[in-house]
Design an enzyme around this catalytic site. Structure first.
Site, mmCIF file in Angstrom:
data_model
loop_
_atom_site.group_PDB
_atom_site.id
_atom_site.type_symbol
_atom_site.label_atom_id
_atom_site.label_comp_id
_atom_site.label_asym_id
_atom_site.label_seq_id
_atom_site.Cartn_x
_atom_site.Cartn_y
_atom_site.Cartn_z
ATOM 1 N N GLY A 104 35.449 46.056 28.756
ATOM 2 C CA GLY A 104 34.539 44.952 29.042
ATOM 3 C C GLY A 104 34.969 43.632 28.422
ATOM 4 O O GLY A 104 34.652 42.568 28.944
ATOM 5 N N ASP A 143 40.227 50.695 33.220
ATOM 6 C CA ASP A 143 38.868 50.173 33.090
ATOM 7 C C ASP A 143 38.893 48.677 33.415
ATOM 8 O O ASP A 143 38.807 47.840 32.516
ATOM 9 C CB ASP A 143 38.338 50.451 31.674
ATOM 10 C CG ASP A 143 36.888 50.030 31.497
ATOM 11 O OD1 ASP A 143 36.254 49.580 32.471
ATOM 12 O OD2 ASP A 143 36.380 50.146 30.362
ATOM 13 N N TRP A 144 39.038 48.388 34.676
ATOM 14 C CA TRP A 144 39.087 47.002 35.185
ATOM 15 C C TRP A 144 37.654 46.575 35.486
ATOM 16 O O TRP A 144 37.058 47.060 36.439
ATOM 17 C CB TRP A 144 39.960 46.959 36.435
ATOM 18 C CG TRP A 144 40.055 45.650 37.146
ATOM 19 C CD1 TRP A 144 39.333 44.502 36.914
ATOM 20 C CD2 TRP A 144 40.922 45.343 38.257
ATOM 21 N NE1 TRP A 144 39.707 43.516 37.801
ATOM 22 C CE2 TRP A 144 40.670 43.997 38.635
ATOM 23 C CE3 TRP A 144 41.870 46.071 38.968
ATOM 24 C CZ2 TRP A 144 41.337 43.385 39.687
ATOM 25 C CZ3 TRP A 144 42.529 45.453 40.018
ATOM 26 C CH2 TRP A 144 42.274 44.122 40.366
ATOM 27 N N GLU A 145 37.111 45.676 34.644
ATOM 28 C CA GLU A 145 35.721 45.234 34.813
ATOM 29 C C GLU A 145 35.698 43.772 35.229
ATOM 30 O O GLU A 145 35.806 42.913 34.378
ATOM 31 C CB GLU A 145 34.943 45.438 33.524
ATOM 32 C CG GLU A 145 34.891 46.902 33.094
ATOM 33 C CD GLU A 145 33.970 47.139 31.894
ATOM 34 O OE1 GLU A 145 33.083 46.311 31.611
ATOM 35 O OE2 GLU A 145 34.141 48.170 31.248
ATOM 36 N N PHE A 146 35.556 43.536 36.501
ATOM 37 C CA PHE A 146 35.569 44.377 37.683
ATOM 38 C C PHE A 146 36.339 43.612 38.749
ATOM 39 O O PHE A 146 36.343 42.386 38.710
ATOM 40 C CB PHE A 146 34.134 44.638 38.201
ATOM 41 C CG PHE A 146 33.309 45.464 37.243
ATOM 42 C CD1 PHE A 146 33.451 46.848 37.200
ATOM 43 C CD2 PHE A 146 32.433 44.845 36.366
ATOM 44 C CE1 PHE A 146 32.689 47.607 36.318
ATOM 45 C CE2 PHE A 146 31.683 45.607 35.473
ATOM 46 C CZ PHE A 146 31.810 46.986 35.441
#
Ligand SMILES: *[C@@H]1O[C@H](CO)[C@@H](O)[C@H](O)[C@H]1NC(C)=O
Ligand SMILES: *[C@@H]1O[C@H](CO)[C@@H](O)[C@H](O)[C@H]1NC(C)=O
Ligand SMILES: *[C@@H]1O[C@H](CO)[C@@H](O)[C@H](O)[C@H]1NC(C)=O
Ligand SMILES: *[C@@H]1O[C@H](CO)[C@@H](O)[C@H](O)[C@H]1NC(C)=O
Ligand SMILES: *[C@@H]1O[C@H](CO)[C@@H](O)[C@H](O)[C@H]1NC(C)=O
Ligand SMILES: *[C@@H]1O[C@H](CO)[C@@H](O)[C@H](O)[C@H]1NC(C)=O
Length: 378
Positions: A104, A143-146
């Site tokens: 994040g 975890d590519w947000e987003f």
């Protein structure tokens, strides 16, 4: 509370046995995933402090590629990286380890640029495999947000296609088992709390990932203090911003049940109430409460409740827990709301669950009860 817990456990056991009997495929599906992320910046929480008996997979959080070369610059975290997997492998029981890329707090524009061109995708992918093998990880996680637009979702699809090919070819050429490959994704496949419509590349995520992990939390928080909210509500009678809606959207889109791992928060979000007498979910707020912009690790929520003699309520409608004392209001999940959600995940035949994050509870109580409550394919 203990009686209520037992009642719920018994109830879910019945539901689950019925479900398991009715859906033969549930028993044939792969072993359950009971995962958690380990924040590498957590103070006084080295990998050696992790009680591995409650988990099957632990994620190292996070690494990020260089914003210009798209390779991983790992000199500064080398010591802790090399300790991570060896420490967890030698624990009893041993768990599988993955390292997670992004998070994040990461600059997501690096992913946007990297994923937009074949050349940078290749450099990034090759570097990720090198890091995974060098430090003995069993897998990797994105975890590519987003992804923020349909174009970025399409680029994500290309990235995952090429990454999977690279993983298979590396395994073939080295004779090792292929690395596990997973991704943390938004709670819903195509409903974003935002103006821009976009949808995850369902074919690509399904074909390429071993599983994906919808982040079923952060539905409400300091970004809107007008009303209190259950930030990880299982159900919301008034909107689609809920875990049940999100997970069902992934299933409706065609993602197999065995590839979905439900996110669970080990933290709460706080508000200051406008009127201390109006203290329910959806009551008017006048600002954020204690914590880092209202973010409170579960251990801090419990400390607050104890010190201030908070009233604690379980809300059956949303399946969430909240507490209030004076004008402070905190929404979170305790053992009861967590295990009830675990019953939901099992009744839907999902693969498992993950926690964000390991260091936020103090005595492993929720991790322990969650692990016990998951009885399918254990
Ligand atoms: C890369 O990061 C550096 C240091 O944080 C920053 O100064 C630079 O502007 C960044 N470059 C790009 C292309 O974002
Ligand atoms: C590594 O740490 C040193 C000292 O803290 C810092 O100067 C350097 O920029 C860091 N390198 C990277 C790649 O982050
Ligand atoms: C690595 O682990 C060993 C033994 O568990 C410990 O003594 C050492 O301090 C650790 N190093 C780091 C950088 O955490
Ligand atoms: C804040 O949340 C409420 C209810 O959830 C919603 O009606 C309102 O539009 C939101 N305000 C902003 C600024 O997002
Ligand atoms: C929830 O989503 C469905 C479509 O999946 C839509 O028909 C419905 O109107 C939505 N409900 C609300 C309250 O937005
Ligand atoms: C409640 O407890 C916290 C400790 O968690 C303390 O800092 C705070 O001042 C207490 N009182 C009120 C009224 O919030």
């Amino acid at each position: 509370m203990a009686c209520l817990d037992n009642f719920y456990s018994f109830f879910y056991m019945l539901v689950l046995l019925t479900v398991a009997a009715a859906v033969g495929s549930v028993t044939a599906s792969p072993p359950a995933v009971k995962a958690a992320y380990w924040p590498s910046w957590a103070e006084n929480f080295p990998p050696s402090a992790i009680d591995t008996s409650f988990f099957t997979h632990i994620y190292y959080a996070f690494l990020m590629p260089n914003n210009v070369t798209y390779k991983f610059d790992i000199e500064n975290s080398t010591a802790i990286l090399s300790n991570f997997t060896t420490t967890l492998r030698h624990k009893n029981p041993p768990v599988k380890t993955l390292f997670s890329i992004g998070g994040g707090g990461a600059d997501s524009t690096i992913f946007t640029r990297m994923a937009s061109e074949a050349g940078s995708r290749k450099v990034f992918i090759d570097s990720s495999l090198e890091v995974a093998r060098k430090f003995g990880f069993d897998g990797l996680d994105l975890d590519w947000e987003f992804p923020e637009s349909p174009k970025e979702m399409q680029d994500l699809g290309c990235l995952l296609d090429e990454w999977r090919l690279a993983i298979e070819s590396e395994a073939k050429s080295t004779g090792q088992a292929p690395l596990l490959f997973t991704a943390a994704v938004y709670f819903s496949v195509d409903f974003f709390i935002s103006e821009v419509y976009r949808k995850y590349p369902v074919d690509s995520v399904t074909q390429n990932l071993d599983w994906m992990s919808p982040m079923c939390f952060d539905y409400h928080g300091s970004w809107n203090t007008s009303f209190t909210g259950a930030h990880a509500a299982l159900y919301d009678p008034k909107s689609n911003i809920s875990t049940s809606y999100g997970l069902e959207s992934w299933l409706r889109a065609g993602v197999p049940r065995s590839k979905l791992v439900m996110g669970l928060p080990l933290y709460g979000r706080s508000w200051t109430l406008k009127d201390p007498n109006l203290n329910q979910i959806g009551s008017p707020g006048s600002g954020v409460g204690p914590g880092d912009r209202g973010f409170m690790p579960l251990s801090k929520v419990e400390e607050f409740n104890k010190k201030n003699g908070s009233t604690v309520k379980f809300d059956i409608e949303t399946v969430s827990t909240y507490s209030f004392a004076g004008s402070t209001w905190i929404g979170y999940d305790d053992v009861l709301s967590t295990t009830t959600k675990i019953g939901f995940a099992q009744a839907h035949g999902l693969r498992g669950y993950f926690f964000w994050a390991l260091s936020y509870e103090s005595e492993w109580e929720i991790s322990r009860q969650a692990s016990r409550a998951w009885i399918l394919n254990d």
